[in-house]
Scaffold this motif. Structure first.
Motif, PDB file in Angstrom:
ATOM      1  N   GLN A  41       0.830  -1.203   0.000  1.00 28.62           N
ATOM      2  CA  GLN A  41       0.000   0.000   0.000  1.00 28.62           C
ATOM      3  C   GLN A  41       0.868   1.257   0.000  1.00 28.62           C
ATOM      4  O   GLN A  41       1.977   1.267   0.531  1.00 28.62           O
ATOM      5  CB  GLN A  41      -0.936   0.008   1.213  1.00 28.62           C
ATOM      6  N   LEU A  42       0.322   2.335  -0.577  1.00 27.75           N
ATOM      7  CA  LEU A  42       1.057   3.602  -0.692  1.00 27.75           C
ATOM      8  C   LEU A  42       0.765   4.478   0.517  1.00 27.75           C
ATOM      9  O   LEU A  42       0.133   5.541   0.414  1.00 27.75           O
ATOM     10  CB  LEU A  42       0.667   4.306  -1.995  1.00 27.75           C
ATOM     11  N   TRP A  43       1.245   4.059   1.682  1.00 30.74           N
ATOM     12  CA  TRP A  43       0.990   4.809   2.911  1.00 30.74           C
ATOM     13  C   TRP A  43       1.638   6.189   2.864  1.00 30.74           C
ATOM     14  O   TRP A  43       1.065   7.167   3.355  1.00 30.74           O
ATOM     15  CB  TRP A  43       1.521   4.023   4.120  1.00 30.74           C
ATOM     16  N   ASP A  44       2.836   6.277   2.265  1.00 24.08           N
ATOM     17  CA  ASP A  44       3.553   7.556   2.244  1.00 24.08           C
ATOM     18  C   ASP A  44       2.896   8.583   1.335  1.00 24.08           C
ATOM     19  O   ASP A  44       3.237   9.766   1.381  1.00 24.08           O
ATOM     20  CB  ASP A  44       5.007   7.338   1.805  1.00 24.08           C
ATOM     21  N   SER A  45       1.975   8.134   0.489  1.00 23.41           N
ATOM     22  CA  SER A  45       1.308   9.087  -0.402  1.00 23.41           C
ATOM     23  C   SER A  45       0.229   9.889   0.316  1.00 23.41           C
ATOM     24  O   SER A  45      -0.287  10.867  -0.225  1.00 23.41           O
ATOM     25  CB  SER A  45       0.676   8.342  -1.585  1.00 23.41           C
ATOM     26  N   VAL A  46      -0.115   9.491   1.533  1.00 15.64           N
ATOM     27  CA  VAL A  46      -1.145  10.188   2.304  1.00 15.64           C
ATOM     28  C   VAL A  46      -0.487  11.308   3.109  1.00 15.64           C
ATOM     29  O   VAL A  46       0.409  11.059   3.911  1.00 15.64           O
ATOM     30  CB  VAL A  46      -1.895   9.223   3.251  1.00 15.64           C
ATOM     31  N   GLU A  47      -0.940  12.546   2.899  1.00 19.47           N
ATOM     32  CA  GLU A  47      -0.419  13.691   3.648  1.00 19.47           C
ATOM     33  C   GLU A  47      -1.191  13.801   4.963  1.00 19.47           C
ATOM     34  O   GLU A  47      -2.366  14.157   4.969  1.00 19.47           O
ATOM     35  CB  GLU A  47      -0.568  14.973   2.829  1.00 19.47           C
ATOM     36  N   GLU A  54      -8.331  12.635   4.232  1.00 21.00           N
ATOM     37  CA  GLU A  54      -9.031  11.701   5.116  1.00 21.00           C
ATOM     38  C   GLU A  54      -9.800  10.648   4.331  1.00 21.00           C
ATOM     39  O   GLU A  54      -9.888   9.490   4.750  1.00 21.00           O
ATOM     40  CB  GLU A  54      -9.978  12.465   6.043  1.00 21.00           C
ATOM     41  N   ALA A  55     -10.350  11.038   3.172  1.00 23.28           N
ATOM     42  CA  ALA A  55     -11.098  10.073   2.357  1.00 23.28           C
ATOM     43  C   ALA A  55     -10.180   8.951   1.878  1.00 23.28           C
ATOM     44  O   ALA A  55     -10.563   7.775   1.881  1.00 23.28           O
ATOM     45  CB  ALA A  55     -11.740  10.788   1.174  1.00 23.28           C
ATOM     46  N   LYS A  56      -8.959   9.312   1.471  1.00 26.07           N
ATOM     47  CA  LYS A  56      -7.998   8.295   1.041  1.00 26.07           C
ATOM     48  C   LYS A  56      -7.635   7.369   2.204  1.00 26.07           C
ATOM     49  O   LYS A  56      -7.537   6.149   2.037  1.00 26.07           O
ATOM     50  CB  LYS A  56      -6.742   8.976   0.502  1.00 26.07           C
ATOM     51  N   ALA A  57      -7.436   7.967   3.385  1.00 30.02           N
ATOM     52  CA  ALA A  57      -7.127   7.164   4.567  1.00 30.02           C
ATOM     53  C   ALA A  57      -8.293   6.255   4.934  1.00 30.02           C
ATOM     54  O   ALA A  57      -8.107   5.114   5.379  1.00 30.02           O
ATOM     55  CB  ALA A  57      -6.777   8.078   5.736  1.00 30.02           C
ATOM     56  N   LYS A  58      -9.521   6.760   4.742  1.00 30.73           N
ATOM     57  CA  LYS A  58     -10.726   5.967   5.044  1.00 30.73           C
ATOM     58  C   LYS A  58     -10.784   4.728   4.160  1.00 30.73           C
ATOM     59  O   LYS A  58     -11.108   3.623   4.623  1.00 30.73           O
ATOM     60  CB  LYS A  58     -11.959   6.837   4.826  1.00 30.73           C
ATOM     61  N   ARG A  59     -10.433   4.895   2.880  1.00 30.57           N
ATOM     62  CA  ARG A  59     -10.438   3.745   1.966  1.00 30.57           C
ATOM     63  C   ARG A  59      -9.390   2.716   2.378  1.00 30.57           C
ATOM     64  O   ARG A  59      -9.629   1.503   2.313  1.00 30.57           O
ATOM     65  CB  ARG A  59     -10.186   4.211   0.531  1.00 30.57           C
ATOM     66  N   LEU A  60      -8.233   3.203   2.801  1.00 29.07           N
ATOM     67  CA  LEU A  60      -7.197   2.273   3.261  1.00 29.07           C
ATOM     68  C   LEU A  60      -7.660   1.497   4.486  1.00 29.07           C
ATOM     69  O   LEU A  60      -7.398   0.290   4.615  1.00 29.07           O
ATOM     70  CB  LEU A  60      -5.919   3.053   3.577  1.00 29.07           C
ATOM     71  N   LEU A  61      -8.340   2.182   5.418  1.00 28.27           N
ATOM     72  CA  LEU A  61      -8.869   1.506   6.601  1.00 28.27           C
ATOM     73  C   LEU A  61      -9.882   0.446   6.203  1.00 28.27           C
ATOM     74  O   LEU A  61      -9.836  -0.702   6.689  1.00 28.27           O
ATOM     75  CB  LEU A  61      -9.505   2.534   7.539  1.00 28.27           C
ATOM     76  N   GLU A  62     -10.813   0.819   5.315  1.00 29.77           N
ATOM     77  CA  GLU A  62     -11.846  -0.133   4.889  1.00 29.77           C
ATOM     78  C   GLU A  62     -11.231  -1.335   4.185  1.00 29.77           C
ATOM     79  O   GLU A  62     -11.646  -2.478   4.405  1.00 29.77           O
ATOM     80  CB  GLU A  62     -12.840   0.579   3.968  1.00 29.77           C
ATOM     81  N   GLU A 104      -5.076   8.658  11.601  1.00 29.02           N
ATOM     82  CA  GLU A 104      -4.250   8.124  12.687  1.00 29.02           C
ATOM     83  C   GLU A 104      -3.791   6.703  12.384  1.00 29.02           C
ATOM     84  O   GLU A 104      -2.704   6.291  12.781  1.00 29.02           O
ATOM     85  CB  GLU A 104      -5.019   8.167  14.005  1.00 29.02           C
ATOM     86  N   LEU A 105      -4.631   5.933  11.676  1.00 24.67           N
ATOM     87  CA  LEU A 105      -4.210   4.586  11.267  1.00 24.67           C
ATOM     88  C   LEU A 105      -3.024   4.685  10.318  1.00 24.67           C
ATOM     89  O   LEU A 105      -2.040   3.938  10.453  1.00 24.67           O
ATOM     90  CB  LEU A 105      -5.363   3.858  10.581  1.00 24.67           C
ATOM     91  N   VAL A 106      -3.104   5.604   9.346  1.00 31.60           N
ATOM     92  CA  VAL A 106      -1.997   5.782   8.398  1.00 31.60           C
ATOM     93  C   VAL A 106      -0.742   6.218   9.136  1.00 31.60           C
ATOM     94  O   VAL A 106       0.360   5.717   8.881  1.00 31.60           O
ATOM     95  CB  VAL A 106      -2.382   6.817   7.323  1.00 31.60           C
ATOM     96  N   ARG A 107      -0.903   7.154  10.078  1.00 27.71           N
ATOM     97  CA  ARG A 107       0.242   7.612  10.874  1.00 27.71           C
ATOM     98  C   ARG A 107       0.873   6.442  11.631  1.00 27.71           C
ATOM     99  O   ARG A 107       2.094   6.296  11.690  1.00 27.71           O
ATOM    100  CB  ARG A 107      -0.212   8.696  11.847  1.00 27.71           C
ATOM    101  N   CYS A 108       0.016   5.606  12.205  1.00 30.86           N
ATOM    102  CA  CYS A 108       0.480   4.456  12.987  1.00 30.86           C
ATOM    103  C   CYS A 108       1.277   3.487  12.114  1.00 30.86           C
ATOM    104  O   CYS A 108       2.386   3.082  12.463  1.00 30.86           O
ATOM    105  CB  CYS A 108      -0.721   3.762  13.621  1.00 30.86           C
ATOM    106  N   ILE A 109       0.729   3.131  10.949  1.00 32.62           N
ATOM    107  CA  ILE A 109       1.388   2.140  10.094  1.00 32.62           C
ATOM    108  C   ILE A 109       2.669   2.715   9.488  1.00 32.62           C
ATOM    109  O   ILE A 109       3.687   2.020   9.371  1.00 32.62           O
ATOM    110  CB  ILE A 109       0.418   1.656   8.998  1.00 32.62           C
ATOM    111  N   LYS A 110       2.665   3.994   9.122  1.00 34.17           N
ATOM    112  CA  LYS A 110       3.884   4.621   8.608  1.00 34.17           C
ATOM    113  C   LYS A 110       4.982   4.590   9.665  1.00 34.17           C
ATOM    114  O   LYS A 110       6.151   4.303   9.368  1.00 34.17           O
ATOM    115  CB  LYS A 110       3.592   6.059   8.182  1.00 34.17           C
ATOM    116  N   HIS A 111       4.609   4.892  10.909  1.00 33.31           N
ATOM    117  CA  HIS A 111       5.591   4.854  12.007  1.00 33.31           C
ATOM    118  C   HIS A 111       6.155   3.448  12.173  1.00 33.31           C
ATOM    119  O   HIS A 111       7.375   3.267  12.330  1.00 33.31           O
ATOM    120  CB  HIS A 111       4.908   5.304  13.302  1.00 33.31           C
ATOM    121  N   ILE A 112       5.297   2.451  12.096  1.00 30.51           N
ATOM    122  CA  ILE A 112       5.733   1.062  12.264  1.00 30.51           C
ATOM    123  C   ILE A 112       6.678   0.657  11.131  1.00 30.51           C
ATOM    124  O   ILE A 112       7.761   0.100  11.366  1.00 30.51           O
ATOM    125  CB  ILE A 112       4.515   0.125  12.323  1.00 30.51           C
TER     126      ILE A 112
END
Length: 723
Positions: A41-47, A54-62, A104-112
């Motif tokens: 997944q392109l986690w780094d593409s999310v600002e 947030e919509a892009k992050a929502k799709r990643l969560l779903e 916050e999910l994207v932030r969490c996974i990017k950090h990991i």
């Protein structure tokens, strides 16, 4: 999935750090079973700071939840039943946790993912023998800490079980005590009964009362013993808790701060706080559990007072456990990212000393800082509560009176951070504060060099737990060599640091020595005054100013050539002559100028019957801003071989400016043409500078053949060639 495969191969401390990345906010099982999907997944593409993302992050969560549910459904058989339930639970848990804050999910996974990558890289870099040995030692120490946590967990669980037994026993005791009161009440009411009935009932009740009172007497003694035993168990647990906390705060955290301090001098990154945070959270949880147990013991004692020392013992235990948690809270209020070390500050050295003595500093002011208030926010991805000062700036500074040779660039300040919060529903209120590493306030870029020296010396040689900001006035020469080597490698972004020969050269410069034996300086000490207060003999600059000038020149213009091994650098004029005299004409080397800060000169064997070694006037940053070193060497046709015997084009050609580009630049900016050197034997010393180098500015006979051509307009040069 490749990263996860590598992460699973981590050993010792690196493995503990990797495991500490996971928890309820993101279970490690999710990382394991969705490893390939997660890494694709392109986690780094999310600002993260852009709400529209947030919509892009929502799709990643779903999609993550859907993948997890799909993985759960694929689990079959007896062995897969529990895993199916667990993965389904994690899917629901992640959706519930991040549905309202998908960023916050994207932030969490990017950090990991970034942390895993760092750990794998560090483990790869540490694969040398000494690195493995250090990791083994580190692993053993951390294994000891984790083992102590397990002992504390078991001890806390045991005292919890014993406390429940005590509570049940006391509750039954109170029931029997109330039964005894009821019997006594019945005995008191017998006076209204007929004599015969009264005698019969009295005999029965007296017998029952005797039995109950005997039981109460025995049980009271048992309860008191239970309480004392439990108190002793808590005392033992507190001893281990305090020892564990001392190990983590006074050793591990202090070492982390020391690594952070050395990182300011170019040392390796201090490493994340994930493991320390995990330990401190475990400590806090265990301390709080034990404190709650002690409080419950106090409540039971108040419910049923019994003769003995319990009240004093519990009061002492409560005070001790409160001291432990207070020390944990105040000690772990730390600065993860230090402010730049030549920047705004508000607390002076004297005020910092007063702070350590718990003396008030608010009656004095060392300066005004703008935008110095910030709300602490909880970061779910990292599990930290943090504040970010993004626009803090220094408006005014108040300096102290300086004595002797001290300058403004030797005056240290520090940034004081304070906060107040409570735990346990205002049960405990803490006022915490912490100081940044020492900083120096400057008002002009010309002061940066000397201010950096102050910070470098402090970072390198201050002792843990010192009185602010005491540092030794003298240190062993090898200690300073390690510091200079660390700084040099960091600025060059290279593993090629300072060799033993380089250190000998620096010792000769620092101590005005001619010794070539490294052992001669091994036990020598160098003072702060020798380092950056007193000028070198015959110069108007200090040892540090000379060295820092070299670093600035190298990192701005010559870093690739140093990393290629093309620059010897730390060689004096006599050494250069000795090295070149036996070489063919046209052999040259690059060395740092002794007479000029941030200068590098070319020493070469000239075509001459007497075979002379000549040195060009040093090039500086100003020169290389006009034309690069590689192009200048290309221009000088009499330079043929880089010492000892490498053709110059083999070394420098990849850095030459293409001729096409040079021609265009010449037309656009009135550029310069290729110079030629003619052999000119000096008639007198008038063409030499103070260091004995050719002064190409003072003597036109040499200048027009070497440097003037670089400064002559293209049009004039072209016309002269045509003629």
């Amino acid at each position: 999935m490749a990263m996860w495969i590598q992460a699973q191969q981590l050993q010792g401390e690196a493995l503990h750090q990797m495991q500490a990345l996971y928890g309820q906010h993101f279970p490690i099982e999710v990382r394991h079973y969705l490893a390939q999907w997660i890494e694709c997944q392109l986690w780094d593409s999310v600002e993260l700071d852009n709400p529209s993302e947030e919509a892009k992050a929502k799709r990643l969560l779903e999609n993550l939840v859907a993948e997890l549910q799909k993985k759960a459904q694929l689990q079959g058989g007896e062995d897969g039943f529990l895993l199916k339930i667990k993965l389904g639970h994690y899917a629901n848990q992640l959706k519930s946790t991040y549905d309202r804050c998908p960023l916050e999910l994207v932030r969490c996974i990017k950090h990991i993912l970034h942390s895993e990558q760092r750990l794998v890289q560090e483990a790869t870099n540490a694969s040398s023998g000494s690195g493995v040995q250090a990791m083994d030692s580190l692993s053993q120490r951390h294994q000891q800490i984790n083992q102590s946590f397990e002992e504390l967990r078991l001890a806390t669980q045991e005292t919890e079980n014993e406390l429940r037994k005590l509570q049940h026993s006391q509750e039954y005791f109170i029931i029997q005590y109330q039964e005894n009161l009821r019997i006594q009440a019945q005995l008191s009411s017998l006076s209204s009964l007929p004599q015969a009935e009264r005698t019969q009932r009295e005999t029965t009740l007296q017998s029952k009362r005797t039995t109950v009172e005997a039981w109460l007497t025995r049980e009271a003694s048992t309860l008191q013993k239970y309480r004392l035993d439990l108190s002793e168990q808590h005392q033992k647990t507190l001893v281990v808790l305090r020892k564990q906390q001392t190990l983590i705060l006074d050793e591990e955290l202090i070492q982390w701060k020391r690594r952070q301090q050395l990182a300011g001098n170019g040392g390796p990154h201090e490493g994340g706080l994930d493991v320390l945070q995990s330990w401190c959270e475990k400590l806090a949880d265990l301390i709080w559990q034990n404190r709650q147990q002690i409080r419950r013991c106090e409540h039971l004692t108040q419910q049923l007072p019994l003769p003995g020392p319990m009240e004093e013992l519990l009061s002492k235990l409560n005070a001790d456990i409160t001291d432990i948690i207070s020390a944990l809270v105040t000690s772990t209020f730390i600065i993860e990212k230090q402010p730049p070390q030549v920047k705004a500050v508000i607390v002076s050295e004297q005020q910092a000393k007063a702070l350590l003595k718990n003396e008030s500093t608010h009656s004095e002011s060392s300066g005004d800082i703008l935008n110095n208030n910030c709300v602490m926010e909880y970061q779910q991805a990292t599990g930290t509560l943090s504040a970010h000062f993004r626009n803090m700036s220094l408006k005014r500074i108040k300096r102290s009176d300086r004595r002797g040779a001290e300058s403004v660039t030797e005056e240290k300040f520090t940034v004081l951070f304070e906060s107040q919060f409570s735990v346990g529903g205002n049960e405990l209120v803490f006022h915490v504060k912490t100081l940044s590493l020492p900083v120096v306030v400057i008002v002009h870029g010309s002061q940066d060099n000397n201010a950096t020296a102050t910070v470098l010396w402090d970072n390198a040689f201050s002792e843990p737990g010192r009185v602010p900001f005491t540092v030794p006035d003298k240190v062993l020469w090898p200690q300073l060599c390690d510091t200079l080597d660390m700084k040099y490698k960091a600025e060059m972004h290279s593993g090629r640091g300072l060799s033993e020969d380089n250190m000998v050269f620096l010792a000769q410069k620092a101590f005005t020595s001619s010794s070539n034996n490294p052992e001669d300086s091994r036990n020598m000490t160098i003072s702060w005054a020798q380092f950056n207060r007193e000028s070198l003999p015959g110069r108007n600059f200090t040892f540090w100013q000379w060295f820092d000038g070299v670093v600035e020149l190298m990192k701005k213009h010559l870093k690739p050539h140093w990393n290629d091994g093309a620059i010897l650098g730390f060689v004096n004029k006599q050494q250069a002559q000795d090295m070149l005299m036996s070489k063919p004409n046209g052999t040259f080397l690059l060395r740092f100028s002794d007479s000029e800060i941030g200068g590098i000169t070319i020493a070469w064997v000239a075509e001459n019957p007497n075979k002379l070694v000549w040195n060009l006037l040093p090039y500086t940053t100003k020169d290389f801003s006009i034309r690069s070193l590689a192009d200048r060497i290309s221009d000088l046709n009499h330079l043929l071989f880089l010492y000892p015997d490498r053709p110059k084009d083999e070394v420098f050609s990849k850095y030459y400016t293409p001729l096409q580009c040079l021609s265009l630049a010449a037309k656009a900016v009135d550029g310069y043409v290729k110079p030629q050197i003619k052999q000119v034997v000096p008639e007198s010393d008038t063409i030499l500078d103070a260091d004995g180098d050719f002064d190409l500015e003072d003597t036109m006979d040499v200048a027009r053949h070497v440097e003037e051509l670089l400064r002559r307009p293209m049009a004039n040069q072209w016309s002269s060639q045509q003629s």
